[in-house]
Design a protein around this motif. Structure first.
Motif, PDB file in Angstrom:
ATOM      1  N   UNK A  74       0.839  -1.190   0.000  1.00  0.00           N
ATOM      2  CA  UNK A  74       0.000   0.000   0.000  1.00  0.00           C
ATOM      3  C   UNK A  74       0.883   1.252   0.000  1.00  0.00           C
ATOM      4  N   UNK A  75       0.387   2.313  -0.646  1.00  0.00           N
ATOM      5  CA  UNK A  75       1.101   3.577  -0.625  1.00  0.00           C
ATOM      6  C   UNK A  75       0.992   4.179   0.775  1.00  0.00           C
ATOM      7  N   UNK A  76       2.130   4.360   1.411  1.00  0.00           N
ATOM      8  CA  UNK A  76       2.145   4.852   2.782  1.00  0.00           C
ATOM      9  C   UNK A  76       3.107   6.031   2.892  1.00  0.00           C
ATOM     10  N   UNK A  77       2.620   7.228   3.221  1.00  0.00           N
ATOM     11  CA  UNK A  77       3.517   8.378   3.351  1.00  0.00           C
ATOM     12  C   UNK A  77       4.359   8.292   4.623  1.00  0.00           C
ATOM     13  N   UNK A  78       5.574   8.799   4.556  1.00  0.00           N
ATOM     14  CA  UNK A  78       6.429   8.924   5.727  1.00  0.00           C
ATOM     15  C   UNK A  78       6.416  10.380   6.177  1.00  0.00           C
ATOM     16  N   UNK A  79       6.526  10.598   7.483  1.00  0.00           N
ATOM     17  CA  UNK A  79       6.453  11.940   8.037  1.00  0.00           C
ATOM     18  C   UNK A  79       7.825  12.382   8.527  1.00  0.00           C
ATOM     19  N   UNK A  80       8.184  13.620   8.168  1.00  0.00           N
ATOM     20  CA  UNK A  80       9.509  14.119   8.519  1.00  0.00           C
ATOM     21  C   UNK A  80       9.562  14.552   9.974  1.00  0.00           C
ATOM     22  N   UNK A  81      10.652  14.176  10.630  1.00  0.00           N
ATOM     23  CA  UNK A  81      10.871  14.507  12.030  1.00  0.00           C
ATOM     24  C   UNK A  81      12.288  15.042  12.208  1.00  0.00           C
ATOM     25  N   UNK A  82      12.549  15.584  13.369  1.00  0.00           N
ATOM     26  CA  UNK A  82      13.910  15.969  13.702  1.00  0.00           C
ATOM     27  C   UNK A  82      14.695  14.719  14.092  1.00  0.00           C
ATOM     28  N   UNK A  83      16.015  14.830  14.074  1.00  0.00           N
ATOM     29  CA  UNK A  83      16.862  13.706  14.482  1.00  0.00           C
ATOM     30  C   UNK A  83      16.567  13.324  15.934  1.00  0.00           C
ATOM     31  N   UNK A  84      16.365  14.334  16.777  1.00  0.00           N
ATOM     32  CA  UNK A  84      16.070  14.085  18.189  1.00  0.00           C
ATOM     33  C   UNK A  84      14.772  13.309  18.357  1.00  0.00           C
ATOM     34  N   UNK A  85      13.759  13.658  17.552  1.00  0.00           N
ATOM     35  CA  UNK A  85      12.479  12.961  17.650  1.00  0.00           C
ATOM     36  C   UNK A  85      12.616  11.491  17.273  1.00  0.00           C
ATOM     37  N   UNK A  86      13.446  11.209  16.265  1.00  0.00           N
ATOM     38  CA  UNK A  86      13.659   9.809  15.901  1.00  0.00           C
ATOM     39  C   UNK A  86      14.335   9.040  17.033  1.00  0.00           C
ATOM     40  N   UNK A  87      15.284   9.686  17.710  1.00  0.00           N
ATOM     41  CA  UNK A  87      15.951   9.030  18.840  1.00  0.00           C
ATOM     42  C   UNK A  87      14.957   8.719  19.957  1.00  0.00           C
ATOM     43  N   UNK A  88      14.061   9.674  20.236  1.00  0.00           N
ATOM     44  CA  UNK A  88      13.035   9.462  21.261  1.00  0.00           C
ATOM     45  C   UNK A  88      12.118   8.310  20.858  1.00  0.00           C
ATOM     46  N   UNK A  89      11.752   8.287  19.570  1.00  0.00           N
ATOM     47  CA  UNK A  89      10.880   7.213  19.080  1.00  0.00           C
ATOM     48  C   UNK A  89      11.557   5.853  19.224  1.00  0.00           C
ATOM     49  N   UNK A  90      12.827   5.775  18.844  1.00  0.00           N
ATOM     50  CA  UNK A  90      13.542   4.496  18.932  1.00  0.00           C
ATOM     51  C   UNK A  90      13.609   4.002  20.384  1.00  0.00           C
ATOM     52  N   UNK A  91      13.908   4.930  21.284  1.00  0.00           N
ATOM     53  CA  UNK A  91      14.004   4.544  22.688  1.00  0.00           C
ATOM     54  C   UNK A  91      12.656   4.073  23.220  1.00  0.00           C
ATOM     55  N   UNK A  92      11.587   4.781  22.853  1.00  0.00           N
ATOM     56  CA  UNK A  92      10.255   4.424  23.338  1.00  0.00           C
ATOM     57  C   UNK A  92       9.793   3.072  22.799  1.00  0.00           C
ATOM     58  N   UNK A  93      10.354   2.671  21.659  1.00  0.00           N
ATOM     59  CA  UNK A  93       9.945   1.415  21.042  1.00  0.00           C
ATOM     60  C   UNK A  93      11.060   0.365  21.062  1.00  0.00           C
ATOM     61  N   UNK A  94      12.010   0.552  21.999  1.00  0.00           N
ATOM     62  CA  UNK A  94      13.102  -0.411  22.181  1.00  0.00           C
ATOM     63  C   UNK A  94      13.893  -0.663  20.893  1.00  0.00           C
ATOM     64  N   UNK A  95      13.966   0.374  20.069  1.00  0.00           N
ATOM     65  CA  UNK A  95      14.722   0.316  18.810  1.00  0.00           C
ATOM     66  C   UNK A  95      14.311  -0.886  17.952  1.00  0.00           C
ATOM     67  N   UNK A  96      13.015  -1.179  17.967  1.00  0.00           N
ATOM     68  CA  UNK A  96      12.513  -2.318  17.197  1.00  0.00           C
ATOM     69  C   UNK A  96      12.494  -1.981  15.707  1.00  0.00           C
ATOM     70  N   UNK A  97      12.490  -3.015  14.876  1.00  0.00           N
ATOM     71  CA  UNK A  97      12.405  -2.827  13.435  1.00  0.00           C
ATOM     72  C   UNK A  97      10.953  -2.933  12.993  1.00  0.00           C
ATOM     73  N   UNK A  98      10.692  -2.530  11.747  1.00  0.00           N
ATOM     74  CA  UNK A  98       9.340  -2.582  11.220  1.00  0.00           C
ATOM     75  C   UNK A  98       9.232  -1.775   9.946  1.00  0.00           C
ATOM     76  N   UNK A  99       7.996  -1.524   9.515  1.00  0.00           N
ATOM     77  CA  UNK A  99       7.802  -0.682   8.330  1.00  0.00           C
ATOM     78  C   UNK A  99       8.065   0.765   8.709  1.00  0.00           C
ATOM     79  N   UNK A 100       8.960   1.464   7.993  1.00  0.00           N
ATOM     80  CA  UNK A 100       9.264   2.848   8.342  1.00  0.00           C
ATOM     81  C   UNK A 100       8.016   3.734   8.328  1.00  0.00           C
ATOM     82  N   UNK A 101       7.945   4.639   9.289  1.00  0.00           N
ATOM     83  CA  UNK A 101       6.844   5.592   9.367  1.00  0.00           C
ATOM     84  C   UNK A 101       7.339   7.033   9.388  1.00  0.00           C
ATOM     85  N   UNK A 102       8.622   7.221   9.749  1.00  0.00           N
ATOM     86  CA  UNK A 102       9.179   8.567   9.893  1.00  0.00           C
ATOM     87  C   UNK A 102      10.561   8.627   9.237  1.00  0.00           C
ATOM     88  N   UNK A 103      10.968   9.853   8.911  1.00  0.00           N
ATOM     89  CA  UNK A 103      12.312  10.041   8.382  1.00  0.00           C
ATOM     90  C   UNK A 103      12.880  11.364   8.865  1.00  0.00           C
TER      91      UNK A 103
END
Length: 215
Positions: A74-103
């Motif tokens: 399916x066509x799925x848009x990715x949403x732009x974030x700051x580098x810091x926000x990605x770090x927070x996201x990774x920590x909150x999700x135990x740096x798990x893998x999956x389908x990308x949602x942010x960049x």
């Protein structure tokens, strides 16, 4: 206006024949300014890429993201974030893998989160650099459609080099006028003559949304 014609016009306007070795510097400097200040529909490009890791190398002519989406499945848009926000996201999700949602943009790479768990095909829609003029690339959309933008930009930077303050002011004013008229031309082409309701913008700057992640 071609590359050679532009160099001839610069020499003629300045009434100088001793600046041949500096011509490319004036042109390169003007192109650098256009890349920082101009966003035109003629600068919009699309490219596809395979994402199978945390980082993806961006195209060499990349300036700014408009839209990035996953096209496999399916066509799925990715949403732009700051580098810091990605770090927070990774920590909150135990740096798990999956389908990308942010960049996020990191130097000349695209960082994806979560890190892809398999290979995904991405479509990158972005603003590209103005194709530089040279002996092998004699024209581009600016030199063809708005040659005065190039000419006055080069004359401004040539006058700075020559330390001719009066001419710097004159050519700066002419450059700003030509650049603004080019932007207005783009807006008219975008909305169409007589339109009461603006058409959906398909090549404008992407809206940036900030997400907050709870740990």
């Amino acid at each position: 206006m071609t590359y050679d014609e532009l160099k001839t016009q610069i020499a003629n306007y300045l009434n100088r024949s001793d600046l041949t070795s500096q011509m490319d510097t004036f042109i390169d400097t003007t192109e650098g300014e256009l890349n920082r200040r101009l966003r035109s529909k003629d600068m919009v490009k699309r490219a596809t890429a395979t994402a199978d890791g945390q980082y993806l190398t961006l195209p060499t002519d990349w300036l700014e993201a408009i839209n990035i989406e996953i096209t496999s499945g399916d066509f799925t848009p990715l949403f732009q974030q700051s580098i810091e926000s990605l770090d927070v996201y990774r920590k909150a999700n135990n740096n798990s893998t999956g389908q990308p949602a942010f960049f996020a943009i990191v130097d000349n790479t695209l960082e994806l989160a979560p890190t892809p768990d398999t290979s995904y095909t991405l479509q990158l829609t972005y603003y590209s650099k103005v194709t530089a003029l040279s002996d092998s690339n004699t024209t581009n959309f600016v030199s063809t459609g708005n040659p005065d933008v190039y000419l006055y930009g080069c004359l401004k930077h040539a006058s700075i080099f020559l330390m001719e303050d009066d001419r710097v002011a004159l050519f700066s004013q002419l450059f700003e006028k030509a650049l603004e008229e080019m932007r207005m031309q783009q807006e008219r082409a975008q909305f169409g003559k007589g339109s009461l309701i603006p058409r959906r913008r398909t090549y404008g700057k992407a809206h940036k949304t900030t997400y907050h992640f709870n740990s």
